[in-house]
Design an enzyme around this catalytic site. Structure first.
Site, short mmCIF file in Angstrom:
data_model
loop_
_atom_site.label_atom_id
_atom_site.label_comp_id
_atom_site.label_asym_id
_atom_site.label_seq_id
_atom_site.Cartn_x
_atom_site.Cartn_y
_atom_site.Cartn_z
N GLU A 412 30.88 50.15 0.99
CA GLU A 412 29.50 49.46 0.61
C GLU A 412 30.21 48.83 -0.91
O GLU A 412 30.10 48.09 -1.97
CB GLU A 412 29.33 50.86 -0.67
N GLU A 488 27.75 58.31 6.44
CA GLU A 488 28.20 59.52 5.59
C GLU A 488 25.74 59.98 5.83
O GLU A 488 24.93 59.34 5.91
CB GLU A 488 27.57 58.56 4.29
#
Length: 963
Positions: A412, A488
């Site tokens: 991220e 994820e």
């Protein structure tokens, strides 16, 4: 010339070149233990403490490794995305908590006088400046990365030595370490002094490839030794060659997560011997499929932060081993090291016990998303060298682990040229492993397409190769040719995650899909106590943080004390490597292992009749090869009279390093026989007319209030209810901080503040009928609940609850049922239905139909943030009794949901920690006709349509009996 302090530098730290973490016979002196410690609120304090003669007797003592916030200095702080300081890189606030550390030591007898000496810091958060005997030896950043310093000239071989370290909480590196975890500081991994003998082995690189066509292995072990010759020996394979020589071996056993075959090896010079554990394996992307040793990889994985509730990220080997064993015991075969390289010992354990590893660089800049990624370090050229250095230190340290099958550039951090530089360096350095980075959705710089928290439908589209196209046709074609990893998914926050099975079916169906990694392994709750000494686990905001993300830090499959959540049991079930299903009068057994047969498993069956075991035995399955299936006939079973099930379990036939013989790997439950007539109405006794008396209505064992129709007594027990129940204490997934939230919809509709009105209490010749209207203020929609009571011979009581809808009632509803208050002394529960754990429409995959017993306290699931929990599904009957005997039994014409609590759903809703919950003297028995699903909307998709509870008519048909 910049006048910024050392910790505000864009440059990589001036440490020794990165190298592998080696097991060597060269002397090593651990400096771990109690150090002298001084805490300050700023980083510009005096440097007087670096002098060896400085008097530190007035300082406190602090263990190393540790975080100072967990020892009373400053306070922990949790943020998920937002930085807790202004974005102005590389500057940090003047208020910069700082820990000065000092440790005195003497070299042991026999420490070699020749060669060099290296001081190694395995982890320092966030930046550290180091002195030895008053001589500055360097500084470091990259909190989860190893740093080494040559301290030869400063070391005093024959006398006292003092190492001094200043650690700052905030540094330029903090901008690169915004990783959804507690901000904790200090020397949290070990500190060692290493002897580096002249002519020793400075570094080793192992390349051990496996040819799945021939079974041959190719081994090349190179060593950095200066001019000293080195030999590589692998006794079991008869290898004894010069370092750097390639050996072709006609037959080796490959390494995999299922069969982690390791060969012991040494690399020796005359001055030093390094011990290695070598695993032969080859990872390739072939025709868009990710393979290991020629077979398609399917990750049944978890994301793992390092955490302990008392020590934070200062985990011990025992903590790491416990994690690995629990993963293996719950059918987890892969770990993503979110979002930094783990302690090196963890990777040793993954090699030894067998786990596929995605090794992730110590990089995340998520907080830049709050400013539209302006100035993001991933694309700012001032940060290029630091980012490449972080990747270099990751790869060099961990390059020799067979368990590491992919490198991840980080997490991220948006996109940009510096990520491309990291990818380019890594490909040149180690072309043997594919690259992954989730936020590069174009896949320009990676070899594997990965995404987070996609809905089931989008995952299926990717599996079919039908995802939405990219604007660039060339990039689009390249990405479509890549394997996909759901890096994820299934956010395990609080009650949940729901919908695991739907994802797993897709991963197993489409070759392009290689599974994924559940977020995440463990709740990061910090052990704390109330003023009166009761223990709980603290989350964001509990330490007075101005900026925090609450309990979003508690999103694991394990509770902080490493006990299993219901979600972990569901993960074990959905990750089963052996699928067992009914097939006619037999059992179909499918081997879903990568490269293992089934000879290591025994298959046992048990026949239960109404929850009582009446027969058991074993099945002769044989050694079914990986990827293949067989059908085995069940033996002739004895006759049963009730509701009967055969449970077939695959268990370990012998002890494995990670579990004992008999450990269950997979199971299924097959229905054999259902009763011919509904359970609660096997006979139809004549009703007993109700009897009015003194404003009350007596109906068999029941006494109802003649005005309200409320049940006030059942046999000897004072009771309260039943009453229509729609509300549930919202789950983390209902609140959905990063998804589509249902809680505000429900509260907006007034479902948490319903009012109840009795419209009629009618006495008939056979019973009592109570009609009610249930609605919130300010709306015209309502639920209509009609309770029909009938007393039956034999002191039994029938209750039929019909629930209707009037006008517009928005759905989905949280749940739909009735709640009945019993005396608190009734605190033991036995039931026949699914168990032993909790279950909701899209969870409880690990539960089975059986006869179970728990106390009321044991039925509560202690989520860190109190929320809906503890429901048992598919219940046919339940008894709630007192320890001294007596109680109430409830049976259903159809299976119902059962929740038993010592507090109300409303009290559960108001609580912020489990310690806020206090038993109110009642045992609250909730019987439901339906519950909304759980989903994963705390971060990800909400409840799948098939698990939503509509606002629609429903019926509960129950029979109550006093015991």
């Amino acid at each position: 010339m910049s006048d910024r302090p050392w910790y505000e530098s864009f440059a990589p730290p001036p440490a020794l070149p990165a190298r592998a973490w080696l097991d060597t016979d060269a002397p090593r002196l651990s400096l771990d233990g109690l150090w002298r410690f001084r805490y300050a609120g700023r980083a510009d304090g005096p440097l007087d403490f670096i002098r060896p003669a400085f008097d530190d007797t007035g300082w406190e003592r602090l263990p190393v490794p540790s975080h100072w916030q967990l020892h009373g200095y400053g306070a922990p702080a949790y943020t998920n995305i937002s930085y807790p300081f202004p974005l102005d890189p590389p500057r940090v606030p003047d208020e910069n908590p700082t820990g000065d550390h000092r440790h005195a030591f003497r070299l042991p007898e026999g420490w070699p006088p020749g060669g060099r000496a290296v001081l190694r810091l395995a982890g320092a958060d966030s930046a550290a400046r180091v002195w030895l005997n008053g001589v500055e030896v360097g500084w470091t950043s990259g909190s989860r990365l190893t740093s080494e310093f040559d301290v030869t000239e400063a070391l005093r071989p024959g006398g006292d030595n003092v190492v001094a370290v200043r650690v700052v909480q905030w540094s330029a590196g903090s901008y690169l370490e915004d990783q959804d975890m507690w901000w904790l500081s200090g020397l949290f991994r070990g500190v060692d002094l290493l002897a580096r003998p002249a002519g020793g082995v400075a570094d080793v690189e192992v390349r051990a490839d496996y040819d799945h066509h021939t079974g041959a292995g190719t081994l090349t072990v190179t060593a950095a030794t200066g001019q000293a010759p080195a030999r590589v020996r692998v006794p079991e394979l008869g290898v004894d060659v010069a370092a750097g020589e390639t050996v072709r071996l006609p037959r080796v056993e490959p390494w995999s997560a299922e069969r982690p075959r390791l060969y012991d090896a040494t690399v020796s010079t005359g001055a030093e011997t390094v011990t290695l554990r070598i695993g032969f394996r080859t990872v390739r992307v072939v025709d868009g499929v990710l393979t290991a040793n020629g077979r398609r990889l399917l990750f049944r994985g978890v994301n793992r932060h390092e955490f302990h509730p008392d020590r934070g990220r200062a985990v011990t080997e025992e903590d790491m081993r416990e994690d690995v064993l629990l993963m293996k015991q719950h059918n987890i075969n892969a770990v993503r090291t979110s979002h930094y390289p783990p302690h090196p010992r963890f990777l040793d354990l993954c090699d030894e016990y067998g786990l596929w590893v995605v090794d992730e660089c110590d990089l995340e800049t998520h907080g830049y998303g709050t400013v539209d990624w302006r100035g993001n370090p991933a694309d700012d050229p001032r940060w290029r060298d630091a980012l490449v250095d972080r990747m270099r230190r990751t790869v060099e340290r961990d390059k020799n682990h067979p368990s590491v099958v992919l490198w991840s550039l980080g997490n991220e951090s948006g996109s940009g040229r510096n990520l491309a530089a990291m990818a380019g360096w890594t490909r040149r350095r180690d072309p043997s492993r594919p690259l992954l980075y989730e936020r590069d959705w174009t896949c320009r710089d990676v070899d594997v397409y990965s995404r987070m928290y996609l809905p089931v439908a989008e995952v299926e589209a990717i599996g079919r190769g039908e995802e939405a196209p990219l604007d660039d046709p060339a990039l689009d074609a390249r990405r479509r040719a890549m394997p996909f990893i759901h890096v994820e998914y299934a956010h395990a926050m609080g009650n949940g995650p729901g919908g695991l099975a739907e994802y797993q079916r897709l991963y197993e169906r489409y070759p392009r899909l290689h599974g994924g990694f559940v977020w995440e392994w463990i709740d990061h709750g910090i052990r704390a106590r109330t003023d009166d000494g009761r223990e709980f686990f603290a989350y964001g905001g509990d330490f007075g943080e101005e900026v925090h993300d609450g309990n979003f830090v508690a999103d694991g499959l394990l509770f902080p004390d490493r006990t299993s959540s219901p979600g972990l049991l569901d993960v074990k079930k959905v990750f089963e490597p052996v699928q067992i299903a009914g097939s006619g009068d037999g059992v179909a057994i499918a081997n879903r292992y990568l490269d293992s047969g089934l000879s290591h498993l025994d298959f046992r069956w048990t026949l239960e009749d109404d929850g009582e075991v009446v027969a058991r035995g074993t099945l002769a399955v044989g050694d079914v090869p990986a990827g293949e299936s067989t059908v085995v006939r069940l033996p002739s079973l004895p006759a049963t009279t009730g509701e009967a099930y055969v449970t077939v379990c695959a268990v370990l036939a012998a002890d494995e390093p990670w579990a004992k013989a008999g450990h269950e790997v997979a199971s299924t439950q097959l229905e054999v026989r259902q009763p011919a007539t509904p359970r609660a109405v096997t006979t139809s006794p004549a009703p007993v007319p109700p009897r009015p008396e003194g404003g009350q209505l007596h109906a068999g064992p029941a006494v109802l209030d003649g005005r309200t129709g409320r049940l006030v007594r059942l046999g000897p027990w004072e009771v309260d209810g039943p009453r229509l129940q729609v509300w549930r204490a919202p789950t983390d997934n209902d609140r959905a901080p990063h998804g589509e939230a249902l809680e505000p919809v429900w509260r907006g509709a007034g479902l948490d503040r319903l009012t109840h009105r009795v419209d009629e209490v009618a006495v008939t010749g056979t019973g009592v009928v109570v009609r009610t209207r249930v609605a919130p203020a300010a709306v015209d929609g309502a639920l209509l609940a009609t309770y029909a009571w009938t007393a039956l011979a034999g002191d039994r009581l029938r209750l039929v609850v019909d629930i209707g809808v009037e006008g517009h009632v928005p759905g989905p509803l949280p749940m739909l049922g009735v709640v009945l208050g019993l005396p608190g002394e009734l605190d033991q529960v036995e039931w026949f239905g699914r168990g032993p754990g909790e279950a909701y429409p899209d969870t409880g995959l690990a539960t089975r139909v059986g006869r179970w017993f728990r106390t009321v306290g044991e039925l509560q699931t202690p989520y860190l943030f109190p929320q809906e929990n503890g429901r048992r599904a598919g219940v046919r009957w339940a008894s709630v009794t007192a320890g001294r005997g007596g109680g109430v039994r409830v049976e259903g014409r159809a299976p119902f949901g059962l929740t038993v609590r010592p507090w109300t759903a409303e009290a559960l809703d108001r609580a912020a920690h489990p310690t806020d919950l206090v038993a109110d003297g009642h045992t609250w028995l909730t019987l439901d006709a339906g519950h909304n699903g759980i989903g994963s909307a705390s971060c990800g998709p909400g409840v799948l349509p098939g698990y939503l509870l509509p606002a629609a008519p429903a019926r509960l048909e129950l029979e109550l009996r006093v015991l």
